[in-house]
Design an enzyme around this catalytic site. Structure first.
Site, short mmCIF file in Angstrom:
data_model
loop_
_atom_site.label_atom_id
_atom_site.label_comp_id
_atom_site.label_asym_id
_atom_site.label_seq_id
_atom_site.Cartn_x
_atom_site.Cartn_y
_atom_site.Cartn_z
N GLU A 108 4.14 25.27 -14.33
CA GLU A 108 5.24 26.11 -13.84
C GLU A 108 6.50 25.28 -13.57
OE1 GLU A 108 4.72 29.04 -14.35
OE2 GLU A 108 2.63 29.55 -13.91
N HIS A 131 4.45 27.58 -4.98
CA HIS A 131 3.83 28.71 -5.67
C HIS A 131 2.36 28.77 -5.27
CE1 HIS A 131 2.25 31.42 -8.61
NE2 HIS A 131 1.55 30.48 -9.22
N HIS A 133 -1.30 31.66 -4.73
CA HIS A 133 -1.90 32.94 -5.08
C HIS A 133 -2.31 33.67 -3.79
CE1 HIS A 133 -2.98 31.09 -9.27
NE2 HIS A 133 -1.67 31.24 -9.09
N GLU A 161 8.06 39.83 12.78
CA GLU A 161 8.50 38.53 12.24
C GLU A 161 9.21 38.64 10.89
OE1 GLU A 161 4.81 36.30 11.90
OE2 GLU A 161 5.87 34.69 12.92
N HIS A 202 -0.35 38.17 -9.82
CA HIS A 202 -0.51 36.72 -10.00
C HIS A 202 -0.35 35.95 -8.68
CE1 HIS A 202 0.43 32.86 -12.49
NE2 HIS A 202 0.19 32.54 -11.23
O1 2HA Z 1 -0.98 25.92 -11.35
O2 2HA Z 1 -0.92 28.74 -10.53
O3 2HA Z 1 0.68 29.79 -12.33
C1 2HA Z 1 -1.64 26.98 -11.89
C2 2HA Z 1 -0.91 28.23 -11.63
C3 2HA Z 1 -0.14 28.76 -12.74
ZN ZN Z 2 -0.15 30.71 -10.40
#
Ligand code: 2HA
Ligand code: ZN
Length: 262
Positions: A108, A131, A133, A161, A202
């Site tokens: 990414e 980033h 999940h 908050e 995602h």
């Molecule tokens: O690093 O999360 O979006 C792996 C991921 C790709």
């Molecule tokens: Zn990801």
């Protein structure tokens, strides 16, 4: 620079472990990068990775970033294999340190670079893009309208908050393939207006001044999403409606995203 004793790099390493503990980094899920203020001009590149396009204002900037395929839970165990320091050039990223086992930067990277460019212009204190999940934010994208305004208003209404920490709201991108320049550009476009961008089905990107700040922001949004997932199918007897949100803004001198409160 004594890289591993640098307090901000230590904070990034701790943050990687925390994200895993949260359950938001299954396998190699998630990646973190941070702009470095240190003068690294004396460091000799070990190798280069070609880049299709670099935001021009990032030329010469240095970032530390997690590696492609790396598990966030392993960053603290072996930082020199799981992290790399890159100096960004027009058509390549020069590796100055790390990726000791021959690995390459996160898939990414484009989203990280484009976001750094946009956020640094919006806030000179900006340094970190995270980033991850986050489970409930992703779950919400299956059952909630994906407009930025609707998604933001639901999160704001779930806990006090949210308005305090993301008065700019959150943005949402519809599902699209990840790891591409295109998703990087679209993420950064949304980052002009808000520091949180949810990728439907995602994960989420958060931007902040430090690893703790970027993660803390995602934690607040994720808490709101968790509350939503617990109550959305129940009879709601009381909530933080727009009148209450306005009261909160007045009390705390917060300016909410224009046009979002009724
Ligand atoms: O690093 O999360 O979006 C792996 C991921 C790709
Ligand atoms: Zn990801």
């Amino acid at each position: 620079m004594d890289i591993l004793n640098n307090p901000v790099i230590q904070e990034l390493i701790r943050t990687s472990a925390t994200i895993y503990t949260h359950g938001w980094a299954e396998r190699n899920g998630g990646n973190i990068s941070m702009l470095l203020d240190d003068d690294l001009s004396g460091m000799t590149p070990i190798k280069s990775f070609p880049l299709a396009f670099t935001p021009p204002d990032l030329t010469g900037a240095c970032i530390v970033i997690t590696g492609s395929g790396k598990y966030l839970k392993n960053v603290s165990l072996d930082p020199e294999s799981n992290l790399g320091i890159l100096r960004i050039a027009e058509d390549r990223a020069e590796l100055l340190w790390g990726f000791k086992d021959g690995s390459s930067p996160s898939s990414e990277l484009a989203s990280h670079l484009f976001t750094h460019s946009v956020r640094r212009k919006a806030d000179p204190m900006h340094h970190v893009v995270t980033h991850t999940h986050a489970t409930n934010l992703v779950a919400m994208t299956f059952i909630h309208p994906l407009s930025d305004r609707a998604f933001t208003k639901t999160l704001w209404s779930m806990c006090t908050e949210c308005m305090m920490f993301f008065p700019d709201g959150v943005s949402v991108l519809p599902w699209m393939p990840c790891g591409t320049d295109e998703i990087g550009r679209k993420t950064a476009d949304k980052m002009r207006d808000s520091r949180i961008v949810v990728w439907a089905h995602h994960g989420v990107f958060g931007a902040g001044t430090s690893p703790d700040d970027a993660l803390g922001l995602i934690e607040v949004a994720e808490k709101a999403a968790e509350l939503y997932m617990k109550v959305y199918d129940k009879e709601i007897l009381s909530k933080i409606d727009d009148t209450r949100l306005r009261e909160l803004c007045d009390a705390q001198n917060i300016i909410p995203r224009a046009g979002y409160l009724d």
